[in-house]
Design a protein around this motif. Sequence first.
Motif, short mmCIF file in Angstrom:
data_model
loop_
_atom_site.label_atom_id
_atom_site.label_comp_id
_atom_site.label_asym_id
_atom_site.label_seq_id
_atom_site.Cartn_x
_atom_site.Cartn_y
_atom_site.Cartn_z
N ASN A 178 0.78 -1.03 0.11
CA ASN A 178 0.00 -0.02 0.19
C ASN A 178 0.90 1.19 -0.04
O ASN A 178 0.68 2.09 -0.87
CB ASN A 178 -0.83 -0.10 1.22
N TYR A 179 1.88 1.13 1.00
CA TYR A 179 2.74 2.35 0.89
C TYR A 179 3.29 2.76 -0.33
O TYR A 179 3.72 3.90 -0.85
CB TYR A 179 3.45 2.42 2.18
N ALA B 275 1.29 3.98 -3.26
CA ALA B 275 0.89 5.46 -2.80
C ALA B 275 2.29 6.27 -2.99
O ALA B 275 2.12 7.45 -3.80
CB ALA B 275 0.67 5.67 -1.30
N HIS C 175 -3.22 4.46 -0.50
CA HIS C 175 -3.26 4.53 -2.28
C HIS C 175 -4.46 4.53 -2.75
O HIS C 175 -4.66 5.14 -3.73
CB HIS C 175 -2.21 3.68 -2.68
N ALA D 33 -7.76 2.73 -6.88
CA ALA D 33 -6.54 3.53 -7.44
C ALA D 33 -6.67 3.87 -8.95
O ALA D 33 -5.80 4.21 -9.66
CB ALA D 33 -5.19 2.49 -7.27
N PRO E 34 4.03 10.35 -0.61
CA PRO E 34 2.65 10.51 -1.09
C PRO E 34 1.93 11.65 -0.22
O PRO E 34 2.42 11.81 0.99
CB PRO E 34 2.11 9.11 -0.68
#
Length: 379
Positions: free
Chosen positions: A170-171, A174, A202, A242, A368
Amino acid sequence: MTKAELYHQISLLRNRLHIQHYPIESIRLCRTNGIWVGPMPMKTPGLRGMAFMGHNSSEQDIILLKESSSAKENNFNCAHELIHLTLHRNNPKKTFQCYESVRNTQNSFEEWQANEGAAELLVPYRFFIPRYVELCRKHRFDCESKVVDELADEFGVLPGVIAFRIDNLNYEIACYLAGTPCEQLPLLSATEQKKRQIKVLHKKHYCVHCTAVISPSQAFCHVCGKTMRHPSTAFNSPKYGAGYMKYSKIEMDENGRVIVCPRCGNEEPFPAGGHCVICNAPTENTCLGEYDDTYFPQRSGPCSESKKVHLPGNARHCPFCGAPTSFQEAQLLRPWQEELQEEMRRTNSRQLIQIADNQEEDFPFCYPSDDDDFPLSVS
């Protein structure tokens, strides 16, 4: 061992095994490299695979897989056992029994390494993240399961493995969406993110008409002006995922005023509610209201809700009433249709998986940010 260190070890393993193409068939890969792999009827509940290390160089490593598991299940299970045989060879323990969930008799950290390592081996993040983003944009108006199923087929794994990758990366996703190339992504585990107090998703809510990032509480999209609360259809409800895109915007200061005049480039300080003294362009993005007279058309003025906030620099419409904004009226922002068409042409013609040939190239790193969510900052 950190997530970055683990992924580095998997990269070394990938090079050692001469893996260049995907999907990977882990069973064939292991057999080709001297590991005996075979099926076994496992009656112990939850047991999915076992690995036995040879005691010396003359003894063959062995992997046993649950006979009743599907080919895609055992593709991951075999990769899981391969990571044990690769990373934990120097451990006193030479036998590994692996279950669907970690048990008290297992080393939870070693099982994390095997699970995360197998996922990285079969679905490497440098290939996966660009492809995932491309498919999200391609299927931006479909359900997310379509993206997951397509990726599962491409990488030869179960949809659950893809869902696992989306969640665990996820990070990194992002950061990629914020502009960081895959080669420069910071690889942080969930534990490390928690230590650093990093909280970012994200996935965002976006308009189904123009795919602009919005707040789910908005009554109207601030980019295309479409209503988000149509009573007769659910189509207008924001999507979550996304598949969004970022529209150009004018940079604003904390008071909701332009930093540089977007028309003439004037950098003088701007008074509240004013216009540029050189070109008369609006220096604040405000709601203009609807036309209130058919014969003598005149803007009704800002709605009451818009007076309480600073409209962002990419707002073509008021998020409260849908009326045009001062930036839209002054043509300071490009038509959203043009930007969306350009983005879709660029996405469709772009090579889906791009890896830089020169790993030493100096790429910018972008963190992000949630700035693309509609920030209703109170003035």
